[in-house]
Design a protein around this motif. Structure first.
Motif, PDB file in Angstrom:
ATOM      1  N   VAL A 188       0.850  -1.410  -0.142  1.00 30.76           N
ATOM      2  CA  VAL A 188      -0.005  -0.015  -0.062  1.00 30.76           C
ATOM      3  C   VAL A 188       0.876   1.255  -0.240  1.00 30.76           C
ATOM      4  CG1 VAL A 188      -1.566   1.493   1.242  1.00 30.76           C
ATOM      5  CG2 VAL A 188      -1.905  -1.044   1.063  1.00 30.76           C
ATOM      6  N   GLN A 189       1.932   1.133   0.925  1.00 32.30           N
ATOM      7  CA  GLN A 189       2.891   2.267   0.676  1.00 32.30           C
ATOM      8  C   GLN A 189       3.483   2.495  -0.433  1.00 32.30           C
ATOM      9  OE1 GLN A 189       3.951   4.434   3.870  1.00 32.30           O
ATOM     10  NE2 GLN A 189       4.428   5.576   1.808  1.00 32.30           N
ATOM     11  N   GLY A 190       3.694   1.545  -1.302  1.00 35.84           N
ATOM     12  CA  GLY A 190       4.365   1.693  -2.632  1.00 35.84           C
ATOM     13  C   GLY A 190       3.349   2.133  -3.461  1.00 35.84           C
ATOM     14  N   LEU A 191       2.037   1.781  -3.328  1.00 40.24           N
ATOM     15  CA  LEU A 191       1.092   2.381  -4.359  1.00 40.24           C
ATOM     16  C   LEU A 191       0.960   3.963  -3.933  1.00 40.24           C
ATOM     17  CD1 LEU A 191      -1.469  -0.331  -4.040  1.00 40.24           C
ATOM     18  CD2 LEU A 191      -0.417   0.257  -6.043  1.00 40.24           C
ATOM     19  N   VAL A 192       0.970   4.259  -2.550  1.00 41.47           N
ATOM     20  CA  VAL A 192       0.795   5.877  -2.353  1.00 41.47           C
ATOM     21  C   VAL A 192       1.864   6.539  -2.734  1.00 41.47           C
ATOM     22  CG1 VAL A 192       1.001   7.399  -0.102  1.00 41.47           C
ATOM     23  CG2 VAL A 192      -0.601   5.316  -0.126  1.00 41.47           C
ATOM     24  N   ASN A 193       3.274   5.798  -2.802  1.00 40.02           N
ATOM     25  CA  ASN A 193       4.270   6.701  -3.173  1.00 40.02           C
ATOM     26  C   ASN A 193       4.010   7.164  -4.742  1.00 40.02           C
ATOM     27  OD1 ASN A 193       5.258   6.145  -0.693  1.00 40.02           O
ATOM     28  ND2 ASN A 193       7.057   4.861  -1.263  1.00 40.02           N
ATOM     29  N   ARG A 194       3.398   6.468  -5.295  1.00 36.69           N
ATOM     30  CA  ARG A 194       3.420   6.826  -6.721  1.00 36.69           C
ATOM     31  C   ARG A 194       2.632   8.122  -6.900  1.00 36.69           C
ATOM     32  NH1 ARG A 194       0.099   2.170  -9.823  1.00 36.69           N
ATOM     33  NH2 ARG A 194      -1.227   2.807  -8.349  1.00 36.69           N
ATOM     34  N   PHE A 195       2.013   8.704  -6.038  1.00 38.98           N
ATOM     35  CA  PHE A 195       1.429   9.923  -6.211  1.00 38.98           C
ATOM     36  C   PHE A 195       2.004  11.115  -5.913  1.00 38.98           C
ATOM     37  CE2 PHE A 195      -2.008   6.672  -5.929  1.00 38.98           C
ATOM     38  CZ  PHE A 195      -2.893   7.041  -7.002  1.00 38.98           C
ATOM     39  N   GLY A 196       3.438  10.738  -5.218  1.00 39.86           N
ATOM     40  CA  GLY A 196       4.379  12.097  -5.168  1.00 39.86           C
ATOM     41  C   GLY A 196       4.556  12.491  -3.678  1.00 39.86           C
ATOM     42  N   PRO A 197       5.305  13.411  -3.533  1.00 41.34           N
ATOM     43  CA  PRO A 197       5.670  13.855  -2.057  1.00 41.34           C
ATOM     44  C   PRO A 197       4.328  14.097  -1.308  1.00 41.34           C
ATOM     45  CG  PRO A 197       7.587  14.499  -3.551  1.00 41.34           C
ATOM     46  CD  PRO A 197       6.048  14.047  -4.518  1.00 41.34           C
ATOM     47  N   VAL A 198       3.428  14.922  -1.855  1.00 36.45           N
ATOM     48  CA  VAL A 198       2.473  15.647  -0.927  1.00 36.45           C
ATOM     49  C   VAL A 198       1.540  14.572  -0.307  1.00 36.45           C
ATOM     50  CG1 VAL A 198       0.049  16.839  -1.331  1.00 36.45           C
ATOM     51  CG2 VAL A 198       2.128  17.760  -2.239  1.00 36.45           C
ATOM     52  N   ILE A 199       1.097  13.613  -1.335  1.00 33.89           N
ATOM     53  CA  ILE A 199       0.361  12.439  -0.901  1.00 33.89           C
ATOM     54  C   ILE A 199       1.129  11.390   0.155  1.00 33.89           C
ATOM     55  CG2 ILE A 199      -0.849  10.277  -1.465  1.00 33.89           C
ATOM     56  CD1 ILE A 199      -2.223  13.204  -2.206  1.00 33.89           C
ATOM     57  N   MET A 200       2.425  11.254   0.025  1.00 32.63           N
ATOM     58  CA  MET A 200       3.437  10.463   0.968  1.00 32.63           C
ATOM     59  C   MET A 200       3.105  11.305   2.213  1.00 32.63           C
ATOM     60  SD  MET A 200       6.597   9.492  -1.275  1.00 32.63           S
ATOM     61  CE  MET A 200       7.350   8.977   0.234  1.00 32.63           C
ATOM     62  N   ALA A 201       3.519  12.421   2.342  1.00 31.48           N
ATOM     63  CA  ALA A 201       3.484  13.248   3.659  1.00 31.48           C
ATOM     64  C   ALA A 201       2.017  13.087   4.142  1.00 31.48           C
ATOM     65  CB  ALA A 201       3.893  14.729   3.104  1.00 31.48           C
ATOM     66  N   ALA A 202       1.024  13.050   3.472  1.00 39.19           N
ATOM     67  CA  ALA A 202      -0.369  13.215   4.034  1.00 39.19           C
ATOM     68  C   ALA A 202      -0.494  11.931   4.532  1.00 39.19           C
ATOM     69  CB  ALA A 202      -1.579  13.593   2.811  1.00 39.19           C
ATOM     70  N   PHE A 203      -0.124  10.930   3.831  1.00 36.24           N
ATOM     71  CA  PHE A 203      -0.443   9.410   4.444  1.00 36.24           C
ATOM     72  C   PHE A 203       0.476   9.129   5.569  1.00 36.24           C
ATOM     73  CE2 PHE A 203       0.608   4.943   4.169  1.00 36.24           C
ATOM     74  CZ  PHE A 203      -0.809   4.121   4.049  1.00 36.24           C
ATOM     75  N   ALA A 204       1.673   9.671   5.463  1.00 31.91           N
ATOM     76  CA  ALA A 204       2.625   9.444   6.638  1.00 31.91           C
ATOM     77  C   ALA A 204       1.939   9.967   7.930  1.00 31.91           C
ATOM     78  CB  ALA A 204       3.991   9.883   6.371  1.00 31.91           C
TER      79      ALA A 204
END
Length: 365
Positions: free
Chosen positions: A182-198
């Motif tokens: 799931v983290q890998g799927l999230v990472n495809r959407f770039g730093p903004v979504i990565m930061a929001a998810f984290a």
């Protein structure tokens, strides 16, 4: 351990503790080799963006050194909880958490060592709790200290430990593997979504961490009564545990739904509006269904305690498989929605199995 405690079989309990410790220690040493030799493969699997690659690599190089500390704390904390002592693990965990925060401030803001300093703070705090709880158990629980005969491999006990723990280990591995996917799927959407998810996942974890621990305590309760063959108490405990979980999750859900934005501001700067918006959406979707993950933790605990670890594994595969299957072809919102759908499908499967087999699950047959 809880089953032996329920049977009042101290000698076999002590032997099982030694056998389990040696077995898991060997696994832990093997993991050191796997994570360090496979570090680049792990980072590639996570599809880490180029701009943060050096920082994440530096963090993992340091934080992986804490595997031994994690093993020591988790082993002795689980042992003490299995024997009915849940306060001591909490105290050592609290000390570790405070120490981690203090060292974060020192090693990140004062020294400053940046990401590496944050990782080192975590590792030092982990060793403080791991070594501390180990010494506490050995000094104060003299009845659990190994005898010379216990240091030899006991095939019958190892077989019993293996039959109960192998599938549970697979469950944990599948769970973490699914989270990485799931983290890998999230990472495809770039730093903004990565930061929001984290940030949102941190809040998420705090929100349902109490019910996860409640599920572990419930598992201890069930296992001790299962060992003592008090099946009526188990059935009564299931009913009361479900009520408590639903009430607690409802209260947490209301809090998260109304305070999603202020909670995100704990981890994200106010000017990062896109990150905050994505995180708020995540929290409101997940927060509506915390009762689903609460009931799932109870089902995990129940099936582990009554020697049905395969069912816990199946529920984990259903939950995480649903996330990955539904999240793959859709956008960010689809990833968020797929998580509670996985919880609810696993709940349904676990409840259906219990209703069909409850007469044989809780009996001497």
């Amino acid at each position: 351990f809880s089953i032996y405690q329920g049977r009042s079989d101290t000698e076999r309990l002590r032997t099982a503790v030694v056998q389990a410790f040696l077995l898991i220690f060997i696994v832990c040493m093997g993991l050191y080799g796997v994570v360090y030799l496979g570090l680049e493969t792990i980072l590639a699997f996570l599809q880490v963006p180029t701009e943060v690659y050096p920082l994440i690599r530096q963090y993992l190089l340091v934080v992986f050194s804490g595997l031994l500390a994690t093993f020591l704390y988790n082993f002795f904390a689980c042992l003490l909880r299995a024997l009915g002592n849940s306060l001591t693990p909490l105290l050592f965990l609290g000390i570790s958490a405070v120490l981690n925060v203090v060292l974060d401030l020192v090693l990140v803001l004062v020294v400053p060592w940046g990401v590496g300093g944050a990782a080192l703070a975590t590792v030092i705090a982990q060793f403080a709790s791991g070594l501390g709880i180990t010494l506490y158990t050995l000094l104060l629980r003299k009845d659990l200290r190994p005898h010379l005969a216990d240091l030899r491999w006991n095939v019958s006990i190892l077989r019993e430990i293996g039959s109960l723990s192998l599938l549970t280990c697979m469950q944990q591995s599948v769970m973490n593997f699914g989270i990485l996917m799931v983290q890998g799927l999230v990472n495809r959407f770039g730093p903004v979504i990565m930061a929001a998810f984290a940030a949102a996942v941190k809040i998420d974890s705090f929100a349902y961490m109490p019910v996860q621990d409640f599920g572990n305590a419930f598992s201890t309760f069930v296992a001790q009564n299962y060992g003592a063959r008090q099946y009526g108490r188990i059935r009564e405990g299931i009913q009361k545990a479900v009520r408590l979980i639903l009430v607690f999750c409802l209260a947490v859900s209301v809090f998260v739904l109304f305070w999603a934005r202020p909670l995100m501001l704990i981890f994200v700067q106010p000017q990062e509006t896109a990150t905050i918006a994505a995180g708020v959406t995540y929290l409101r979707i997940e927060g509506t269904c915390y009762w689903g993950i609460g009931c799932l933790f109870l089902l995990y605990g129940l099936y582990r305690a009554i020697k049905r670890p395969a069912m816990s594994l199946i529920l984990t595969v259903i939950s995480l498989g649903t996330r990955v299957a539904l999240a793959g072809p859709v956008g960010v919102r689809g990833i968020w929605i797929s998580i509670p759908i996985g919880w609810l499908l696993a709940d349904g499967a676990g409840l259906l199995y219990y209703r069909r087999h409850r007469n044989t699950l809780l009996s001497d047959l």
